[in-house]
Design a protein around this motif. Structure first.
Motif, mmCIF file in Angstrom:
data_model
loop_
_atom_site.group_PDB
_atom_site.id
_atom_site.type_symbol
_atom_site.label_atom_id
_atom_site.label_comp_id
_atom_site.label_asym_id
_atom_site.label_seq_id
_atom_site.Cartn_x
_atom_site.Cartn_y
_atom_site.Cartn_z
ATOM 1 N N GLU A 18 0.829 -1.203 0.000
ATOM 2 C CA GLU A 18 0.000 0.000 0.000
ATOM 3 C C GLU A 18 0.868 1.259 0.000
ATOM 4 O O GLU A 18 0.560 2.241 -0.686
ATOM 5 C CB GLU A 18 -0.921 0.013 1.219
ATOM 6 N N GLU A 19 1.948 1.228 0.757
ATOM 7 C CA GLU A 19 2.823 2.400 0.838
ATOM 8 C C GLU A 19 3.651 2.550 -0.432
ATOM 9 O O GLU A 19 3.908 3.675 -0.878
ATOM 10 C CB GLU A 19 3.732 2.291 2.065
ATOM 11 N N ALA A 20 4.046 1.454 -1.029
ATOM 12 C CA ALA A 20 4.797 1.513 -2.290
ATOM 13 C C ALA A 20 3.932 2.095 -3.407
ATOM 14 O O ALA A 20 4.417 2.858 -4.253
ATOM 15 C CB ALA A 20 5.294 0.125 -2.672
ATOM 16 N N LEU A 21 2.656 1.758 -3.413
ATOM 17 C CA LEU A 21 1.764 2.285 -4.448
ATOM 18 C C LEU A 21 1.533 3.786 -4.279
ATOM 19 O O LEU A 21 1.327 4.503 -5.262
ATOM 20 C CB LEU A 21 0.442 1.522 -4.435
ATOM 21 N N LYS A 22 1.601 4.263 -3.048
ATOM 22 C CA LYS A 22 1.541 5.715 -2.846
ATOM 23 C C LYS A 22 2.709 6.393 -3.561
ATOM 24 O O LYS A 22 2.554 7.447 -4.188
ATOM 25 C CB LYS A 22 1.612 6.047 -1.352
ATOM 26 N N VAL A 23 3.876 5.782 -3.450
ATOM 27 C CA VAL A 23 5.075 6.326 -4.088
ATOM 28 C C VAL A 23 4.900 6.345 -5.605
ATOM 29 O O VAL A 23 5.208 7.342 -6.271
ATOM 30 C CB VAL A 23 6.317 5.513 -3.688
ATOM 31 N N ILE A 24 4.398 5.260 -6.154
ATOM 32 C CA ILE A 24 4.200 5.181 -7.605
ATOM 33 C C ILE A 24 3.212 6.243 -8.071
ATOM 34 O O ILE A 24 3.426 6.913 -9.095
ATOM 35 C CB ILE A 24 3.739 3.763 -7.993
ATOM 36 N N ARG A 25 2.135 6.436 -7.319
ATOM 37 C CA ARG A 25 1.138 7.431 -7.718
ATOM 38 C C ARG A 25 1.723 8.846 -7.687
ATOM 39 O O ARG A 25 1.457 9.656 -8.588
ATOM 40 C CB ARG A 25 -0.091 7.328 -6.814
ATOM 41 N N VAL A 26 2.523 9.130 -6.697
ATOM 42 C CA VAL A 26 3.137 10.461 -6.613
ATOM 43 C C VAL A 26 4.136 10.664 -7.746
ATOM 44 O O VAL A 26 4.198 11.745 -8.354
ATOM 45 C CB VAL A 26 3.814 10.659 -5.241
ATOM 46 N N ILE A 27 4.927 9.648 -8.052
ATOM 47 C CA ILE A 27 5.873 9.746 -9.167
ATOM 48 C C ILE A 27 5.123 9.967 -10.472
ATOM 49 O O ILE A 27 5.537 10.780 -11.315
ATOM 50 C CB ILE A 27 6.758 8.483 -9.229
ATOM 51 N N ASN A 28 4.016 9.278 -10.658
ATOM 52 C CA ASN A 28 3.206 9.502 -11.862
ATOM 53 C C ASN A 28 2.746 10.949 -11.968
ATOM 54 O O ASN A 28 2.691 11.520 -13.065
ATOM 55 C CB ASN A 28 1.987 8.576 -11.853
ATOM 56 N N ARG A 30 4.233 13.629 -10.609
ATOM 57 C CA ARG A 30 5.308 14.626 -10.595
ATOM 58 C C ARG A 30 6.354 14.464 -11.698
ATOM 59 O O ARG A 30 7.066 15.435 -11.998
ATOM 60 C CB ARG A 30 6.031 14.567 -9.241
ATOM 61 N N GLU A 31 6.490 13.270 -12.262
ATOM 62 C CA GLU A 31 7.602 12.996 -13.170
ATOM 63 C C GLU A 31 7.122 12.708 -14.596
ATOM 64 O O GLU A 31 5.948 12.436 -14.830
ATOM 65 C CB GLU A 31 8.423 11.805 -12.658
ATOM 66 N N SER A 32 8.072 12.753 -15.505
ATOM 67 C CA SER A 32 7.772 12.480 -16.919
ATOM 68 C C SER A 32 7.837 10.979 -17.186
ATOM 69 O O SER A 32 8.552 10.502 -18.072
ATOM 70 C CB SER A 32 8.772 13.207 -17.816
ATOM 71 N N ILE A 33 7.100 10.218 -16.404
ATOM 72 C CA ILE A 33 7.029 8.778 -16.570
ATOM 73 C C ILE A 33 5.640 8.337 -16.122
ATOM 74 O O ILE A 33 5.058 8.937 -15.209
ATOM 75 C CB ILE A 33 8.122 8.059 -15.730
ATOM 76 N N THR A 34 5.111 7.345 -16.791
ATOM 77 C CA THR A 34 3.807 6.809 -16.408
ATOM 78 C C THR A 34 3.969 5.347 -16.050
ATOM 79 O O THR A 34 4.413 4.540 -16.872
ATOM 80 C CB THR A 34 2.786 6.950 -17.560
ATOM 81 N N LEU A 35 3.646 5.034 -14.809
ATOM 82 C CA LEU A 35 3.702 3.665 -14.313
ATOM 83 C C LEU A 35 2.263 3.197 -14.112
ATOM 84 O O LEU A 35 1.643 3.461 -13.082
ATOM 85 C CB LEU A 35 4.485 3.602 -13.000
ATOM 86 N N ASP A 36 1.745 2.545 -15.127
ATOM 87 C CA ASP A 36 0.366 2.066 -15.095
ATOM 88 C C ASP A 36 0.372 0.672 -14.468
ATOM 89 O O ASP A 36 1.046 -0.232 -14.970
ATOM 90 C CB ASP A 36 -0.191 2.027 -16.515
ATOM 91 N N TYR A 37 -0.349 0.483 -13.379
ATOM 92 C CA TYR A 37 -0.261 -0.791 -12.680
ATOM 93 C C TYR A 37 -1.620 -1.457 -12.532
ATOM 94 O O TYR A 37 -2.661 -0.805 -12.516
ATOM 95 C CB TYR A 37 0.395 -0.629 -11.308
ATOM 96 N N GLU A 38 -1.567 -2.782 -12.439
ATOM 97 C CA GLU A 38 -2.759 -3.594 -12.190
ATOM 98 C C GLU A 38 -2.445 -4.532 -11.030
ATOM 99 O O GLU A 38 -1.373 -5.134 -10.982
ATOM 100 C CB GLU A 38 -3.141 -4.401 -13.421
ATOM 101 N N ILE A 39 -3.364 -4.636 -10.081
ATOM 102 C CA ILE A 39 -3.164 -5.437 -8.889
ATOM 103 C C ILE A 39 -3.769 -6.824 -9.059
ATOM 104 O O ILE A 39 -4.924 -6.952 -9.514
ATOM 105 C CB ILE A 39 -3.773 -4.743 -7.654
ATOM 106 N N PHE A 40 -3.010 -7.853 -8.700
ATOM 107 C CA PHE A 40 -3.473 -9.237 -8.778
ATOM 108 C C PHE A 40 -3.497 -9.826 -7.359
ATOM 109 O O PHE A 40 -2.499 -9.741 -6.639
ATOM 110 C CB PHE A 40 -2.555 -10.063 -9.673
ATOM 111 N N ASP A 41 -4.612 -10.425 -6.992
ATOM 112 C CA ASP A 41 -4.774 -10.952 -5.627
ATOM 113 C C ASP A 41 -4.340 -12.406 -5.519
ATOM 114 O O ASP A 41 -4.994 -13.221 -4.879
ATOM 115 C CB ASP A 41 -6.231 -10.802 -5.172
ATOM 116 N N TRP A 42 -3.205 -12.737 -6.133
ATOM 117 C CA TRP A 42 -2.701 -14.103 -6.122
ATOM 118 C C TRP A 42 -1.875 -14.329 -4.862
ATOM 119 O O TRP A 42 -1.326 -13.413 -4.276
ATOM 120 C CB TRP A 42 -1.853 -14.368 -7.359
ATOM 121 N N GLY A 43 -1.790 -15.583 -4.453
ATOM 122 C CA GLY A 43 -1.037 -15.925 -3.261
ATOM 123 C C GLY A 43 -1.760 -16.988 -2.463
ATOM 124 O O GLY A 43 -2.526 -17.799 -3.010
ATOM 125 N N SER A 44 -1.548 -17.017 -1.165
ATOM 126 C CA SER A 44 -2.089 -18.087 -0.326
ATOM 127 C C SER A 44 -3.609 -18.039 -0.210
ATOM 128 O O SER A 44 -4.269 -19.087 -0.186
ATOM 129 C CB SER A 44 -1.441 -18.027 1.056
#
Length: 349
Positions: A18-28, A30-44
């Motif tokens: 959750e905290e890492a995604l905050k960073v990605i959203r802020v970078i998107n 403020r910066e000349s880069i677009t990090l488009d992400y999709e969340i997958f609920d895979w795991g246990s």
């Protein structure tokens, strides 16, 4: 635009992501880069519901992304061999993520338990797709007095050579002058002897300084004089152990990022904190998110934005130096969310 597959996974993985995604959203923003992400609920949780760690076409789905940002895996309700061999290992092996990169850097604001005055700043490269973590072997005569187990270590010339060549290029590009080879060829004569042979063939005509140190002595040197190291390369098992030891001398697993890298970018690389799902603190809101955030920085570097990598690491250091908003593992009493929010303020102060 870069497409990111985000897999929070289990335990504290969900919390720090959750905290890492905050960073990605802020970078998107403020910066000349677009990090488009999709969340997958895979795991246990997915396994408990569907009987598998990810969909049957999970790897085909992930292959369409530029990088994978991963949290953690592991749950007491699911056997470790399931979470590892049906999730982590297939991704690493099938996506040819043969380089595992783990920086060991004592950031300003963190005091090493070794109480050293010298700078600790080196990188561990671990062969990530074969070696001791090869699923080759088996059991015989279960339940009988003759019961036995065999687990084979697989070393290939290609596997050793491609890691060595990557290490050599990385060292030159980052102005390192020495590479240390972790081995145990004096006792594990066949596979580690072969490992040394291939490594030394590649370094034979190089200007880089090269040294070979047996793993038992090397573990001691990590504690006694870690400042002497620049680049360390190791097999899958040795690198796994050494990198955890390395993290312990620079603040613990909460300060340990990693990258599982496919250098050719034929497949997506995967970036994750080293700490795992930490079931003892999961749900308490006190997990350190800085390793996950630092893993975002490694991902940005891999995507060609070393400037953003450096910016993120600098902001982590500023947060540590302020010494006001830190999680319990590094001497504070803040929550995971508190640290994430404080980091965002440091990132674009």
């Amino acid at each position: 635009m870069y497409k990111l597959a985000v897999i929070p996974g289990d335990g504290v993985g969900k919390e720090v992501m959750e905290e890492a995604l905050k960073v990605i959203r802020v970078i998107n923003d403020r910066e000349s880069i677009t990090l488009d992400y999709e969340i997958f609920d895979w795991g246990s949780e997915y396994y408990l519901k569907y009987g598998r760690m990810m969909p049957d076409n999970g790897q085909a789905i992930l292959q369409e992304y530029d990088a994978i940002l991963f949290g953690a895996i592991g749950d007491s309700r699911v056997p470790d061999e399931v979470t590892i061999w049906e999730f982590i290992m297939p991704i690493r092996k099938n996506f040819k993520q043969y380089v595992n990169l783990r920086p060991v850097k004592l950031l300003k604001g963190i005091e090493s338990p070794l109480r050293l005055s010298e700078e600790i700043d080196f990188v561990i490269f671990r062969e990530n797709t074969e070696g001791e973590y090869s699923d080759v072997g088996g059991l015989m005569f279960q339940g009988d007095q003759r019961e036995l187990a065999v687990q084979n270590t697989i070393m290939t010339r290609q596997g050793i050579a491609q890691l060595t060549e990557y290490v050599m290029k990385y060292a030159k590009a980052h102005h390192y002058t020495k590479v240390t080879n972790a081995t145990k060829s004096n006792a594990i004569t066949h596979v580690m002897g072969f490992w040394d042979q291939v490594v030394e063939e590649i370094f034979a005509n190089e200007v880089l300084a090269y040294e070979k140190i047996y793993i038992d002595a090397l573990a001691a040197y990590f504690v006694e004089r870690p400042e002497r190291f620049q680049v360390v390369m190791a097999s899958n098992l040795f690198g796994d152990i050494l990198s955890d030891l390395g993290s312990a001398i620079v603040g613990g697993l909460g300060m340990a990022p990693s990258g599982n890298i496919n250098p050719e970018k034929e497949f997506p690389s995967m970036f994750e904190p080293v700490h795992g799902s930490a079931p003892d603190i999961a749900g308490k809101g006190i997990a350190n998110p800085l390793a996950q955030i630092w893993s975002v920085a490694l991902m940005l570097d891999h995507l060609g934005r070393k400037d953003l990598h450096d910016h993120v690491v600098f902001a982590i250091e500023q947060l540590l130096l302020e010494n006001k908003t830190l999680t319990p593992d590094i001497g504070g009493n803040a929550t995971t969310k508190d640290v994430g929010n404080a980091f965002i303020k440091k990132l674009y102060r």
